[in-house]
Enzyme design. Structure first.
Site, PDB file in Angstrom:
ATOM      1  N   ASP A 189       0.880  -1.173   0.000  1.00  0.00           N
ATOM      2  CA  ASP A 189       0.000   0.000   0.000  1.00  0.00           C
ATOM      3  C   ASP A 189       0.915   1.220   0.000  1.00  0.00           C
ATOM      4  OD1 ASP A 189      -1.525   2.198   0.753  1.00  0.00           O
ATOM      5  OD2 ASP A 189      -2.814   1.027   2.090  1.00  0.00           O
ATOM      6  N   VAL A 190       0.877   1.982  -1.098  1.00  0.00           N
ATOM      7  CA  VAL A 190       1.849   3.076  -1.237  1.00  0.00           C
ATOM      8  C   VAL A 190       1.617   4.212  -0.237  1.00  0.00           C
ATOM      9  CG1 VAL A 190       2.316   2.619  -3.687  1.00  0.00           C
ATOM     10  CG2 VAL A 190       0.540   4.292  -3.046  1.00  0.00           C
TER      11      VAL A 190
ATOM     12  N   TYR B 259      -9.485  14.982  -5.063  1.00  0.00           N
ATOM     13  CA  TYR B 259      -8.695  14.481  -6.205  1.00  0.00           C
ATOM     14  C   TYR B 259      -7.943  15.641  -6.875  1.00  0.00           C
ATOM     15  CZ  TYR B 259      -7.635  11.922 -10.541  1.00  0.00           C
ATOM     16  OH  TYR B 259      -7.001  11.318 -11.602  1.00  0.00           O
TER      17      TYR B 259
ATOM     18  N   LYS C  83      -3.819  16.194  -7.231  1.00  0.00           N
ATOM     19  CA  LYS C  83      -3.077  16.303  -8.494  1.00  0.00           C
ATOM     20  C   LYS C  83      -2.392  17.675  -8.611  1.00  0.00           C
ATOM     21  CE  LYS C  83      -4.120  12.124  -9.911  1.00  0.00           C
ATOM     22  NZ  LYS C  83      -3.123  11.045  -9.933  1.00  0.00           N
TER      23      LYS C  83
HETATM   24  P1  NAD Z   1      -7.196   2.155 -11.936  1.00  0.00           P
HETATM   25  O1  NAD Z   1      -8.236   2.170 -10.884  1.00  0.00           O
HETATM   26  O2  NAD Z   1      -7.193   1.037 -12.927  1.00  0.00           O
HETATM   27  O3  NAD Z   1      -5.738   2.257 -11.327  1.00  0.00           O
HETATM   28  C1  NAD Z   1      -5.441   2.685 -10.051  1.00  0.00           C
HETATM   29  C2  NAD Z   1      -4.508   1.661  -9.459  1.00  0.00           C
HETATM   30  O4  NAD Z   1      -3.993   2.142  -8.218  1.00  0.00           O
HETATM   31  C3  NAD Z   1      -5.223   0.337  -9.183  1.00  0.00           C
HETATM   32  O5  NAD Z   1      -4.437  -0.736  -9.660  1.00  0.00           O
HETATM   33  C4  NAD Z   1      -5.310   0.307  -7.663  1.00  0.00           C
HETATM   34  O6  NAD Z   1      -5.313  -0.996  -7.123  1.00  0.00           O
HETATM   35  C5  NAD Z   1      -4.036   1.067  -7.321  1.00  0.00           C
HETATM   36  N1  NAD Z   1      -4.049   1.569  -5.942  1.00  0.00           N
HETATM   37  C6  NAD Z   1      -5.050   2.243  -5.318  1.00  0.00           C
HETATM   38  N2  NAD Z   1      -4.706   2.495  -4.052  1.00  0.00           N
HETATM   39  C7  NAD Z   1      -3.452   1.980  -3.881  1.00  0.00           C
HETATM   40  C8  NAD Z   1      -2.569   1.920  -2.798  1.00  0.00           C
HETATM   41  N3  NAD Z   1      -2.893   2.440  -1.608  1.00  0.00           N
HETATM   42  N4  NAD Z   1      -1.367   1.314  -2.967  1.00  0.00           N
HETATM   43  C9  NAD Z   1      -1.024   0.768  -4.168  1.00  0.00           C
HETATM   44  N5  NAD Z   1      -1.847   0.795  -5.233  1.00  0.00           N
HETATM   45  C10 NAD Z   1      -3.042   1.383  -5.085  1.00  0.00           C
HETATM   46  O7  NAD Z   1      -7.366   3.551 -12.693  1.00  0.00           O
HETATM   47  P2  NAD Z   1      -6.375   4.309 -13.694  1.00  0.00           P
HETATM   48  O8  NAD Z   1      -7.213   5.205 -14.488  1.00  0.00           O
HETATM   49  O9  NAD Z   1      -5.483   3.368 -14.378  1.00  0.00           O
HETATM   50  O10 NAD Z   1      -5.543   5.236 -12.702  1.00  0.00           O
HETATM   51  C11 NAD Z   1      -4.142   5.244 -12.648  1.00  0.00           C
HETATM   52  C12 NAD Z   1      -3.631   6.652 -12.367  1.00  0.00           C
HETATM   53  O11 NAD Z   1      -3.924   7.490 -13.482  1.00  0.00           O
HETATM   54  C13 NAD Z   1      -4.236   7.311 -11.142  1.00  0.00           C
HETATM   55  O12 NAD Z   1      -3.222   8.022 -10.438  1.00  0.00           O
HETATM   56  C14 NAD Z   1      -5.236   8.280 -11.742  1.00  0.00           C
HETATM   57  O13 NAD Z   1      -5.458   9.382 -10.916  1.00  0.00           O
HETATM   58  C15 NAD Z   1      -4.504   8.675 -13.011  1.00  0.00           C
HETATM   59  N6  NAD Z   1      -5.373   9.244 -14.033  1.00  0.00           N
HETATM   60  C16 NAD Z   1      -6.319   8.489 -14.652  1.00  0.00           C
HETATM   61  C17 NAD Z   1      -7.098   9.090 -15.628  1.00  0.00           C
HETATM   62  C18 NAD Z   1      -8.150   8.334 -16.382  1.00  0.00           C
HETATM   63  O14 NAD Z   1      -8.905   8.952 -17.148  1.00  0.00           O
HETATM   64  N7  NAD Z   1      -8.269   7.018 -16.219  1.00  0.00           N
HETATM   65  C19 NAD Z   1      -6.924  10.434 -15.962  1.00  0.00           C
HETATM   66  C20 NAD Z   1      -5.948  11.165 -15.301  1.00  0.00           C
HETATM   67  C21 NAD Z   1      -5.180  10.557 -14.333  1.00  0.00           C
END
Ligand code: NAD
Length: 282
Positions: free
Chosen positions: A80-81, A180, A184
């Site tokens: 857990d990061v 959120y 960011k």
């Molecule tokens: P996702 O839910 O598939 O990925 C998030 C990942 O983070 C998951 O694998 C989850 O298990 C992991 N995670 C959550 N809490 C954690 C913890 N405490 N320790 C370790 N891992 C943990 O969704 P995603 O869209 O792939 O998101 C990935 C990143 O991209 C995030 O930081 C999100 O904010 C960013 N992001 C996504 C989008 C989008 O449109 N999908 C846009 C901008 C930014």
């Protein structure tokens, strides 16, 4: 929606030029969505990859297998990061079993939406803890190892590279998501401040700021035709981003091809930050 129902992931083509050959990478949140695509893209580019996950060991092992298929080494580590002791243990394990780290990609993140007057402190803290504190804890460990080891010229021009996963919401306010957007926005100045501080050690620190990417975090925004059409009013390029769009950007930004790039947010958003509401003159 679970992983099986997601659109099929299109695997990046195996590259003949392995621009990350010999490098060791850690991808947090690497078992799904953007993290999964980035981890696989790094593996295809020749890096050995540690796939961090917090839950879902099976999904993480599938990513490991996909990376190994392309001839790179991979392993999964649970942590857990947002927890300092778990992050320290993850880096100790990586430094022990993989020997060092050249590339950290801080992707783990979460969303918890609520109107500001109804948002609980717990909802605020959970998002800040993972999205901002988690990135700090991992960056701190990586910088320690980069400084200890220094530049290895046969591997890379830099002593290390960190890529933070930010969002268009580092600049676009997001009603209902104050936690959120704050996380960011925080990532943006954390990234720039670390970049400024560690640049003399030949450590590069940058962010990727995605727009709308098709992943489990935002299914409501693209799952139905109506939702997709509404989303497209925000995207001048008129297609949703795919996780592989971020994978390709991450490979390039981590490689020596981007060696003089430090302290930037690379927006990968189909033009979402171009204020599309003004496209017809406002
Ligand atoms: P996702 O839910 O598939 O990925 C998030 C990942 O983070 C998951 O694998 C989850 O298990 C992991 N995670 C959550 N809490 C954690 C913890 N405490 N320790 C370790 N891992 C943990 O969704 P995603 O869209 O792939 O998101 C990935 C990143 O991209 C995030 O930081 C999100 O904010 C960013 N992001 C996504 C989008 C989008 O449109 N999908 C846009 C901008 C930014």
């Amino acid at each position: 929606m679970n992983e099986e129902q997601l659109p099929q992931v299109v695997m990046p083509q195996c590259q003949t030029e392995k621009i990350l050959k010999g490098q060791k990478a850690l991808v947090t949140g690497g078992s799904s969505g953007i993290g999964k695509a980035v981890a696989i893209a790094l593996g295809h580019a020749g890096a050995d990859v540690v796939v961090n996950y917090v839950r879902g060991a099976e999904q993480a092992q599938e990513v490991v297998a996909a990376i190994e298929l392309c001839g790179s080494r991979a392993m999964a580590i649970q942590a857990d990061v947002s927890q300092e002791d778990q992050v320290s243990a993850m880096f100790a394990k990586m430094n022990g079993e993989v020997s060092t780290i050249d590339i950290l990609i801080n992707i783990a993140g979460r969303q918890q939406a609520a109107p500001v007057d109804q948002m609980t402190l717990d909802q605020w803290n959970k998002v800040i803890d993972v999205n901002l504190t988690g990135q700090f804890l991992c960056a701190r460990e990586a910088v320690r190892e980069f400084k200890r080891r220094g530049v290895v010229p046969e591997i890379s021009c830099a002593a290390g590279k960190i890529i933070c996963m930010s969002s268009v919401h580092e600049v676009i306010p997001w009603a209902g998501h104050v936690n959120y957007a704050a996380s960011k926005g925080g990532v943006m100045l954390m990234m720039k401040s670390i970049a400024q501080e560690v640049a003399p050690y030949r450590i590069r620190v940058n962010s990727i700021a995605p727009g709308a990417i098709r992943t489990p975090i935002n299914t409501d925004a693209w799952q139905t035709p109506e939702a997709y059409d509404a989303l497209m009013t925000l995207v001048p390029y008129k297609r949703i981003g795919e996780p592989e769009d971020i994978g390709r950007a991450a490979v390039w930004l981590a490689s020596d091809q981007a060696d003089y790039i430090n302290g930037i947010s690379l927006f990968v958003d189909g033009g979402m930050t171009l204020y599309p509401g003004f496209a017809t003159g406002g």
